[in-house]
Design a protein around this motif. Sequence first.
Motif, mmCIF file in Angstrom:
data_model
loop_
_atom_site.group_PDB
_atom_site.id
_atom_site.type_symbol
_atom_site.label_atom_id
_atom_site.label_comp_id
_atom_site.label_asym_id
_atom_site.label_seq_id
_atom_site.Cartn_x
_atom_site.Cartn_y
_atom_site.Cartn_z
ATOM 1 N N GLN A 24 31.428 -20.084 44.673
ATOM 2 C CA GLN A 24 32.588 -19.346 45.188
ATOM 3 C C GLN A 24 33.199 -18.515 44.066
ATOM 4 O O GLN A 24 33.320 -18.975 42.939
ATOM 5 N N ASN A 25 33.576 -17.300 44.365
ATOM 6 C CA ASN A 25 34.262 -16.433 43.420
ATOM 7 C C ASN A 25 35.354 -15.722 44.201
ATOM 8 O O ASN A 25 35.067 -14.794 44.959
ATOM 9 N N TYR A 26 36.589 -16.196 44.042
ATOM 10 C CA TYR A 26 37.730 -15.718 44.832
ATOM 11 C C TYR A 26 37.430 -15.951 46.298
ATOM 12 O O TYR A 26 37.185 -17.073 46.711
ATOM 13 N N ASN A 27 37.397 -14.947 47.125
ATOM 14 C CA ASN A 27 37.129 -15.134 48.550
ATOM 15 C C ASN A 27 35.725 -14.669 48.923
ATOM 16 O O ASN A 27 35.461 -14.327 50.059
ATOM 17 N N LYS A 28 34.814 -14.670 47.992
ATOM 18 C CA LYS A 28 33.436 -14.218 48.227
ATOM 19 C C LYS A 28 32.452 -15.322 47.842
ATOM 20 O O LYS A 28 32.752 -16.194 47.045
ATOM 21 N N GLN A 35 29.034 -16.248 45.854
ATOM 22 C CA GLN A 35 28.334 -15.703 44.695
ATOM 23 C C GLN A 35 26.965 -16.358 44.586
ATOM 24 O O GLN A 35 26.837 -17.577 44.634
ATOM 25 N N GLU A 54 31.743 -13.809 53.178
ATOM 26 C CA GLU A 54 31.651 -15.222 53.544
ATOM 27 C C GLU A 54 30.536 -15.513 54.543
ATOM 28 O O GLU A 54 30.002 -16.604 54.565
#
Length: 58
Positions: free
Chosen positions: A29-33, A35, A45
């Motif tokens: 997870q990287n912020y709301n994305k 990875q 997502e």
Amino acid sequence: MASAPSSDDMFDEFLTQRGHETESVGWEQNYNKKQCPDCGGLHAEGATECSVCGWTPV
């Protein structure tokens, strides 16, 4: 005829017998994305495959 384990299962078993831990790799997870753990590409997502390198979660 007996079925042979997949090559990934065989490697996991080999490593486990020698004291190594194995685990399935998934999205990071990287912020709301999402990875990609292989190339670091960022995705929405709903992504199921990395559009940069083609990686898919196990």
